[in-house]
Structures are given as structure tokens and as C-alpha cells.
Design a protein around this motif. Structure first.
Motif, PDB file in Angstrom:
ATOM      1  N   LEU A 116      34.672  56.320  40.925  1.00  0.00           N
ATOM      2  CA  LEU A 116      35.071  55.363  39.890  1.00  0.00           C
ATOM      3  C   LEU A 116      35.188  53.986  40.539  1.00  0.00           C
ATOM      4  CD1 LEU A 116      37.967  55.927  37.331  1.00  0.00           C
ATOM      5  CD2 LEU A 116      37.758  53.764  38.535  1.00  0.00           C
ATOM      6  N   VAL A 117      34.696  52.982  39.859  1.00  0.00           N
ATOM      7  CA  VAL A 117      34.840  51.598  40.311  1.00  0.00           C
ATOM      8  C   VAL A 117      35.519  50.811  39.201  1.00  0.00           C
ATOM      9  CG1 VAL A 117      33.684  49.491  41.046  1.00  0.00           C
ATOM     10  CG2 VAL A 117      32.809  51.714  41.799  1.00  0.00           C
ATOM     11  N   SER A 118      36.657  50.242  39.506  1.00  0.00           N
ATOM     12  CA  SER A 118      37.427  49.490  38.511  1.00  0.00           C
ATOM     13  C   SER A 118      37.250  47.999  38.736  1.00  0.00           C
ATOM     14  CB  SER A 118      38.917  49.860  38.617  1.00  0.00           C
ATOM     15  OG  SER A 118      39.666  49.147  37.647  1.00  0.00           O
ATOM     16  N   GLY A 119      37.042  47.266  37.669  1.00  0.00           N
ATOM     17  CA  GLY A 119      36.955  45.823  37.769  1.00  0.00           C
ATOM     18  C   GLY A 119      38.312  45.194  38.032  1.00  0.00           C
ATOM     19  N   TRP A 120      38.301  44.089  38.710  1.00  0.00           N
ATOM     20  CA  TRP A 120      39.530  43.336  38.973  1.00  0.00           C
ATOM     21  C   TRP A 120      39.316  41.904  38.503  1.00  0.00           C
ATOM     22  CZ3 TRP A 120      41.434  41.621  44.511  1.00  0.00           C
ATOM     23  CH2 TRP A 120      42.602  40.863  44.364  1.00  0.00           C
ATOM     24  N   LYS A 121      39.997  41.538  37.430  1.00  0.00           N
ATOM     25  CA  LYS A 121      39.916  40.179  36.917  1.00  0.00           C
ATOM     26  C   LYS A 121      40.848  39.296  37.741  1.00  0.00           C
ATOM     27  CE  LYS A 121      39.135  42.048  32.293  1.00  0.00           C
ATOM     28  NZ  LYS A 121      39.697  42.237  30.940  1.00  0.00           N
ATOM     29  N   LYS A 122      40.362  38.907  38.896  1.00  0.00           N
ATOM     30  CA  LYS A 122      41.198  38.159  39.819  1.00  0.00           C
ATOM     31  C   LYS A 122      41.604  36.814  39.227  1.00  0.00           C
ATOM     32  CE  LYS A 122      41.463  37.244  44.782  1.00  0.00           C
ATOM     33  NZ  LYS A 122      40.719  37.347  46.070  1.00  0.00           N
ATOM     34  N   LYS A 123      40.677  36.183  38.517  1.00  0.00           N
ATOM     35  CA  LYS A 123      40.972  34.941  37.808  1.00  0.00           C
ATOM     36  C   LYS A 123      40.863  35.235  36.324  1.00  0.00           C
ATOM     37  CE  LYS A 123      39.623  30.095  37.298  1.00  0.00           C
ATOM     38  NZ  LYS A 123      38.681  29.021  37.698  1.00  0.00           N
TER      39      LYS A 123
END
Length: 317
Positions: A116-123
């Protein structure tokens, strides 16, 4: 088929044509075999009519329409049931998730062998007080409670190996904690990718203040279920026994003090006149109830049709 893109939506008629066209452009440029599954979660606008038009123009676009609004978890579950791709991508329909992230997330699943790869909305381009700060707080709690080192559990943009989404059940509001469900199912290789977050172009957010209540409760539920669903007595039984023993020992202390006072001819109040007796009695009652809850849970678990349902990765014969 390489990729299935599952998109839950509710009243997103304005964004759907642009999103479908954007995904098609990315897929065609990378020569992916793909399908787009749009799950209409009981929209009251023209979302379903738009999906029908997109399906007529592009056979890769498929649609599922709910009779009423059931929530994002239900939409994801139905979408997962319909997928045929080796890699499943989920994203939101509001154009805040960028399809340009799909090729790299697909590579991380197929080449780096992530489950599984989860997105990270850093900004993020969300309101600071109503979304950013609560999101960071919940994510910090989830990391501490589960040991999964990702920054954005609730990011809609995720990639999954097909076996992952076929092995978990998403219900209630559990879409926020799919990585936890995946880890519990035995898929421990969970990665993260910083993704671009877009400003909302059309409409308004569909999530209200109730998420502040549901979020923590769902986290507690998923942690408890993942650890004790097949052994409730290990939780309630131990806790109940501990609380009962505390109350029992406290009762003994109160009784012994009374006997010592009487043996020394020292005036002492009645046992029932002291609040410690009632506190000890309450602890014993609560301990007994917790133990019985564990016992009943154990009976339910043993009679469950899924009591011996285990995920088997591979067999040889």
C-alpha cells in the motif's frame, strides 16, 4: 489490466468531466490498461447523468449508483468489489488529488513491492483551523497508537496491491484508517509518497463537524477490533479481573480495619458508613460486568461464521 481507479463521489457534477479527461491523458501517455470506476454515493445533482455521458464517450469509464447516500466507506467497498486491475488507485472526485501521481505510485507497488502506498499532502490548501490542525492531531494519535509511520492516514489518494483491497472490509467511517486495516490483515509493507494537493475548484467540502467526533471513535474501534476481535476475553477478562481484585482488596482492607478497631475496643463507624466500602463494591460490580462482557464476546466470536477465516497468501500442493 494494469490499474483500476476507484473514485467515490457525492454531488461533483462540475469536476467529473475534467477529472476523467485528466486521468485518460495520464493513462494513455503511460500506455496503461485501465478502468475508472465512479461510485455515485446518492448524489442529488446531475452527477449520474454526467457519468452516463462519460461512459458513452469512454468505455474505460464505469459507474456504480447508490439509491441513497451511504458514505465514503460504502462507496469504496463497492468500488473495490468491482475492480479488475492489478493495482488499485483511490482518489477524490473534487480535483484536489492529481492523477499525475498515478504512474509513480503504480511503480512503487509493482517495482518497489509495497502493499500500500499512501499519499501525503505535505502542503495543503484546506482551512487551517477546521481541517489542517485537526488532521495533524488525528494522524499523530494514529501513528502513536498503531506504529504505522505515515503522515496522512485520511489522504484519498492511495495505491494498493490488488490482494490488499480484496482482503479487507471497509465499513462505517473506516476509510480514514485503511492502512490500519491492511496492517492487521498482514500487509506490513506500507509506504508513503508526498503528493501535490490542489485547491478545490468546484463546489464545497462534503464533510462537516461530525468528523471530529467520528474520527476518534472510529480509531478506537479499528484498534480494538484489529487486536481483540478473535479474543475479546483477553481484553475484557483481564481488565475485569484486575478491577474486581482492586475492589475486593479494598473491601478486605475496610473490613480488617473495622475488626482491628473492635479488637482494641476503639470506637469505629460502621463499614457501610464509609465511602470506601461503596467505592470498593462498585469496583467489584464493574469488574464482574467487564468479565461477563468478555465471556459473552468470546461466545459470540466462537459462534461467528468467520471465526476461522484467515488470509492465506499462497499454498503449495
Amino acid at each position: 489490466m494494469n490499474i483500476s481507479v476507484v473514485i467515490p463521489l457525492f454531488n461533483e457534477e462540475e469536476s467529473l468531466p475534467e477529472l476523467a479527461g485528466w486521468i485518460k491523458k495520464v493513462m494513455d501517455s503511460n500506455q496503461f490498461a485501465y478502468e475508472i470506476i465512479l461510485v455515485d454515493d446518492g448524489s442529488t445533482d446531475r452527477s449520474w447523468q454526467v457519468i452516463e455521458e462519460l461512459n458513452a464517450a469512454n468505455p474505460h469509464v464505469k459507474g456504480i449508483k447508490f439509491q441513497r447516500n451511504y458514505g465514503k466507506s460504502a462507496a469504496l467497498y463497492s468500488g473495490f468489489e468491482s475492480t479488475k486491475g492489478d493495482v488499485v488507485i483511490t482518489m477524490d472526485a473534487d480535483l484536489q488529488d492529481s492523477p499525475e501521481e498515478i504512474p509513480e505510485m503504480y511503480r512503487m507497488i509493482t517495482e518497489d513491492k509495497f502493499d500500500l502506498v499512501s499519499g501525503w499532502k505535505k502542503k495543503r490548501y484546506d482551512p487551517i483551523l477546521s481541517k489542517n490542525i485537526p488532521s495533524k492531531f488525528y494522524n499523530w494519535i494514529a501513528r502513536r497508537a498503531t506504529g504505522i509511520k505515515i503522515h496522512d492516514f485520511n489522504c484519498g489518494l492511495k495505491a494498493y496491491r490488488r490482494q490488499v483491497i480484496k482482503s479487507i472490509e471497509v465499513y462505517g467511517e473506516m476509510h480514514r484508517y485503511i492502512p490500519i486495516l491492511a496492517k492487521w490483515a498482514g500487509f506490513n509493507k506500507i509506504g508513503e509518497k508526498v503528493v501535490q494537493h490542489q485547491e478545490r475548484k468546484y463546489g464545497v467540502t462534503k464533510f462537516g463537524v461530525e468528523r471530529f467526533i467520528r474520527g476518534p471513535l472510529d480509531l478506537l474501534s479499528v484498534i480494538f477490533i484489529s487486536r481483540f476481535s478473535k479474543k475479546p476475553m483477553h481484553f475484557f477478562g483481564v481488565l475485569g479481573t484486575l478491577v474486581f481484585l482492586i475492589g475486593f482488596i479494598a473491601t478486605l482492607v475496610v473490613g480488617v480495619n473495622k475488626l482491628i478497631a473492635l479488637s482494641h475496643h476503639v470506637p469505629a463507624p460502621k463499614v457501610t458508613d464509609t465511602p470506601y466500602f461503596f467505592l470498593a463494591l462498585t469496583a467489584m460490580i464493574i469488574g464482574t460486568q467487564l468479565f461477563l462482557a468478555g465471556f459473552i464476546g468470546e461466545l459470540v466470536s466462537r459462534n461467528s461464521a468467520e471465526r476461522n477465516k484467515y488470509l492465506i497468501e499462497e499454498t503449495l500442493s
